[in-house]
Design a protein around this motif. Sequence first.
Motif, PDB file in Angstrom:
ATOM      1  N   VAL A   1       0.855  -1.190   0.000  1.00 48.03           N
ATOM      2  CA  VAL A   1       0.000   0.000   0.000  1.00 48.03           C
ATOM      3  C   VAL A   1       0.884   1.231   0.000  1.00 48.03           C
ATOM      4  N   ARG A   2       0.441   2.275  -0.698  1.00 53.28           N
ATOM      5  CA  ARG A   2       1.099   3.574  -0.617  1.00 53.28           C
ATOM      6  C   ARG A   2       0.080   4.720  -0.710  1.00 53.28           C
ATOM      7  N   ASP A   3      -1.181   4.379  -0.565  1.00 54.66           N
ATOM      8  CA  ASP A   3      -2.242   5.368  -0.626  1.00 54.66           C
ATOM      9  C   ASP A   3      -2.380   6.055   0.728  1.00 54.66           C
ATOM     10  N   VAL A   4      -2.354   7.377   0.725  1.00 53.97           N
ATOM     11  CA  VAL A   4      -2.395   8.143   1.969  1.00 53.97           C
ATOM     12  C   VAL A   4      -3.703   7.927   2.716  1.00 53.97           C
ATOM     13  N   ASP A   5      -4.818   7.940   2.010  1.00 54.49           N
ATOM     14  CA  ASP A   5      -6.113   7.784   2.669  1.00 54.49           C
ATOM     15  C   ASP A   5      -6.223   6.434   3.377  1.00 54.49           C
ATOM     16  N   VAL A   6      -5.706   5.382   2.746  1.00 53.55           N
ATOM     17  CA  VAL A   6      -5.747   4.050   3.360  1.00 53.55           C
ATOM     18  C   VAL A   6      -4.911   4.038   4.635  1.00 53.55           C
ATOM     19  N   LEU A   7      -3.710   4.617   4.580  1.00 53.70           N
ATOM     20  CA  LEU A   7      -2.830   4.624   5.749  1.00 53.70           C
ATOM     21  C   LEU A   7      -3.418   5.442   6.888  1.00 53.70           C
ATOM     22  N   MET A   8      -3.967   6.583   6.578  1.00 52.83           N
ATOM     23  CA  MET A   8      -4.533   7.413   7.640  1.00 52.83           C
ATOM     24  C   MET A   8      -5.761   6.758   8.261  1.00 52.83           C
ATOM     25  N   ARG A   9      -6.548   6.056   7.464  1.00 48.69           N
ATOM     26  CA  ARG A   9      -7.691   5.343   8.023  1.00 48.69           C
ATOM     27  C   ARG A   9      -7.219   4.264   8.993  1.00 48.69           C
ATOM     28  N   LEU A  10      -6.142   3.574   8.644  1.00 46.43           N
ATOM     29  CA  LEU A  10      -5.590   2.559   9.541  1.00 46.43           C
ATOM     30  C   LEU A  10      -5.097   3.188  10.838  1.00 46.43           C
ATOM     31  N   TYR A  11      -4.415   4.327  10.733  1.00 50.29           N
ATOM     32  CA  TYR A  11      -3.850   4.931  11.936  1.00 50.29           C
ATOM     33  C   TYR A  11      -4.929   5.553  12.815  1.00 50.29           C
ATOM     34  N   ARG A  12      -5.985   6.035  12.224  1.00 50.00           N
ATOM     35  CA  ARG A  12      -7.089   6.506  13.071  1.00 50.00           C
ATOM     36  C   ARG A  12      -7.705   5.338  13.843  1.00 50.00           C
ATOM     37  N   GLU A  13      -7.803   4.178  13.190  1.00 50.17           N
ATOM     38  CA  GLU A  13      -8.293   2.990  13.888  1.00 50.17           C
ATOM     39  C   GLU A  13      -7.333   2.602  15.009  1.00 50.17           C
ATOM     40  N   LYS A  14      -6.027   2.647  14.736  1.00 51.94           N
ATOM     41  CA  LYS A  14      -5.040   2.279  15.755  1.00 51.94           C
ATOM     42  C   LYS A  14      -5.113   3.226  16.947  1.00 51.94           C
ATOM     43  N   LEU A  15      -5.176   4.508  16.686  1.00 52.40           N
ATOM     44  CA  LEU A  15      -5.221   5.475  17.779  1.00 52.40           C
ATOM     45  C   LEU A  15      -6.488   5.329  18.607  1.00 52.40           C
ATOM     46  N   ALA A  16      -7.592   5.017  17.945  1.00 51.53           N
ATOM     47  CA  ALA A  16      -8.848   4.857  18.674  1.00 51.53           C
ATOM     48  C   ALA A  16      -8.860   3.589  19.520  1.00 51.53           C
ATOM     49  N   ALA A  17      -8.057   2.594  19.141  1.00 51.73           N
ATOM     50  CA  ALA A  17      -8.068   1.310  19.847  1.00 51.73           C
ATOM     51  C   ALA A  17      -6.967   1.196  20.893  1.00 51.73           C
ATOM     52  N   LEU A  18      -6.144   2.222  21.077  1.00 49.81           N
ATOM     53  CA  LEU A  18      -5.034   2.138  22.030  1.00 49.81           C
ATOM     54  C   LEU A  18      -5.554   2.011  23.457  1.00 49.81           C
ATOM     55  N   ASP A  19      -5.006   1.029  24.201  1.00 52.09           N
ATOM     56  CA  ASP A  19      -5.352   0.906  25.619  1.00 52.09           C
ATOM     57  C   ASP A  19      -4.775   2.083  26.403  1.00 52.09           C
ATOM     58  N   ASP A  20      -3.587   2.519  26.009  1.00 45.61           N
ATOM     59  CA  ASP A  20      -2.945   3.681  26.622  1.00 45.61           C
ATOM     60  C   ASP A  20      -2.981   4.809  25.605  1.00 45.61           C
ATOM     61  N   PRO A  21      -3.926   5.736  25.707  1.00 44.28           N
ATOM     62  CA  PRO A  21      -4.066   6.778  24.685  1.00 44.28           C
ATOM     63  C   PRO A  21      -2.772   7.571  24.491  1.00 44.28           C
ATOM     64  N   LEU A  22      -2.607   8.063  23.294  1.00 47.06           N
ATOM     65  CA  LEU A  22      -1.418   8.846  22.954  1.00 47.06           C
ATOM     66  C   LEU A  22      -1.469  10.181  23.702  1.00 47.06           C
ATOM     67  N   ASP A  23      -0.534  10.350  24.627  1.00 49.66           N
ATOM     68  CA  ASP A  23      -0.507  11.545  25.470  1.00 49.66           C
ATOM     69  C   ASP A  23       0.622  12.461  24.995  1.00 49.66           C
ATOM     70  N   PRO A  24       0.308  13.645  24.472  1.00 48.42           N
ATOM     71  CA  PRO A  24       1.369  14.534  23.996  1.00 48.42           C
ATOM     72  C   PRO A  24       2.138  15.212  25.111  1.00 48.42           C
ATOM     73  N   GLY A  25       1.651  15.166  26.353  1.00 49.76           N
ATOM     74  CA  GLY A  25       2.353  15.846  27.440  1.00 49.76           C
ATOM     75  C   GLY A  25       2.483  17.334  27.150  1.00 49.76           C
ATOM     76  N   PHE A  26       3.748  17.804  27.152  1.00 43.42           N
ATOM     77  CA  PHE A  26       4.010  19.206  26.807  1.00 43.42           C
ATOM     78  C   PHE A  26       4.176  19.400  25.305  1.00 43.42           C
ATOM     79  N   GLY A  27       3.926  18.338  24.535  1.00 42.44           N
ATOM     80  CA  GLY A  27       3.944  18.477  23.094  1.00 42.44           C
ATOM     81  C   GLY A  27       4.970  17.577  22.426  1.00 42.44           C
ATOM     82  N   PHE A  28       4.718  17.284  21.148  1.00 39.50           N
ATOM     83  CA  PHE A  28       5.654  16.528  20.322  1.00 39.50           C
ATOM     84  C   PHE A  28       6.490  17.523  19.519  1.00 39.50           C
ATOM     85  N   ASP A  29       7.806  17.316  19.513  1.00 43.12           N
ATOM     86  CA  ASP A  29       8.667  18.167  18.698  1.00 43.12           C
ATOM     87  C   ASP A  29       9.214  17.441  17.481  1.00 43.12           C
TER      88      ASP A  29
END
Length: 537
Positions: free
Chosen positions: A314-342
């Motif tokens: 796969v190299r389609d952006v829409d397909v990859l982003m759909r997968l990553y939105r699913e991954k982020l929504a299913a995380l047991d430990d949500p992605l915490d930016p803290g003071f931010g990502f650099d």
Amino acid sequence: MTDAASAPGRRYLALFLPFLPTERLRRQARAPSSAAPDEAPLVLVEKHRGALRLAAADPRALALGLATGLTLADARARVPALVVADADPAADEAFLGRLADAADRYTPLVALDRPHGLVLDISGCAHLFGGEQALRDDLASRLAAIGLTARSAIAGTPDAARSLARFGAPAIVPPGAEEQAVRPLPVAALECGSETVLALSRAGLKTVGALLDRPSVLLSSRFGEVLAAKLRRLAGHEDLRLSPRRPVPACLVERRFAEPVAREADFLAALRLLAGRAGLLLEERGQGGRRFEASFFRTDGAVRHIAAETGRPVRDVDVLMRLYREKLAALDDPLDPGFGFDLVRFSVLHAEPFEVRQESFDTNRVAEEETAALVDRLVARFGRERVLRFAARSSHIPERAGFVVPAPGGMGRGGMVASGLAAGGLATAEVWPVCEPGEPPARPLGLFDPPQPVETLAEVPDGPPIRFRWRRILHEVAHAEGPERVAAEWWRQAGGAPTRDYYRVEDSEGRRFWLFREGLYGREAGEPRWFLHGLFA
């Protein structure tokens, strides 16, 4: 192994954390450090030959004359106000691994350098940070901000950088000047064993420079080729490349932020941009990605790696982003930016040739594409080990003719291809048998595990049944086909299992069953038993 002279651009940064065990405890505010004043000396102990001995000491304890190897009783006699904790090498190793993850912001080529060290291959990376000095200063400041004391050196070989960081004055060695830089180091910098170090010292060879002045042949004949090889690498004459702790990605793109970002919409937008750039690079190579990893680097040094995989390139952006939105929504430990990502990085861990398909009105092809996309989304949400599919195996035993594998591992470029890894790690590429057009299936899709015993009545002992009782219901057999004889796999089972004779039968009400008789009459069994193994749809 390569000659350092043939690769003048190769540069390595060695990092040494001399007080990692004690500083880890103080940083994490665990019981000993939090219960005592911060200026109290701290030591870690472990049992050795029945006695508690010091395994690590912080700078305050060392300044008071304590050293590793000293018994705890002697240490308390010298320093009564001593804070003591148990050594935890496993926790130290895990903490070092987290530091290695954070060091990925500088280069993907990071190797653990035990004990308490890292080595980074920064070749071609320093200009991104304003030069080697700026990169080194940035790393030192980040470590100091989390309470860690660090020593670092940069040289043209990992051995030279490592020895300077651990045994010499931390420095940046100009390319080609490694031999001059390591000459003042003690022979202990070779780390060739205490007996060898003692023998060299007794011979008056106390520095690396003294060894370099001796012919290599003489050193090899007296102390072995290992010492001579270490000396060549230390002097920069040979470069033994790193073995990175993480696999080198097939494609890597990243985005650094002048100011940390904390909003999900912002770092997802950055991830989408990076996925698009990675797709263009893969398109130039005629490839598509199968395994991906998004890395989010926080300003406090914490790193989150989120992996995704697909069943086809796969190299389609829409397909990859759909997968990553699913991954982020299913995380047991949500992605915490803290003071931010650099820093946000997108890596293609595995790529394969991309097959460009011609658009058609073939409904089967469309169904395959939709099925593959559905499987990818299910894997992203539930995990690879929870989404399984059946694959065929070359075996005539019905219960061994199929097995389950993770769905993405068996998804080929054309859709659901029966391939994967069988039990025992053997690769298979079997296809399911196809029935003749208009003919009923030879075997049912679902089997009972284990086969269910039935009571039967047959005209002759080795013939098909005329009636059978299953689950207290009597079935009159109207039609029977068979037998299909299935013998044991003698190369797998010592002694072999009884032979089976399978029959496809249909009762008077039109229901179809798959029965087998276990054991050949008069040869393997005096009174063969009957079992129901499956039902036809």
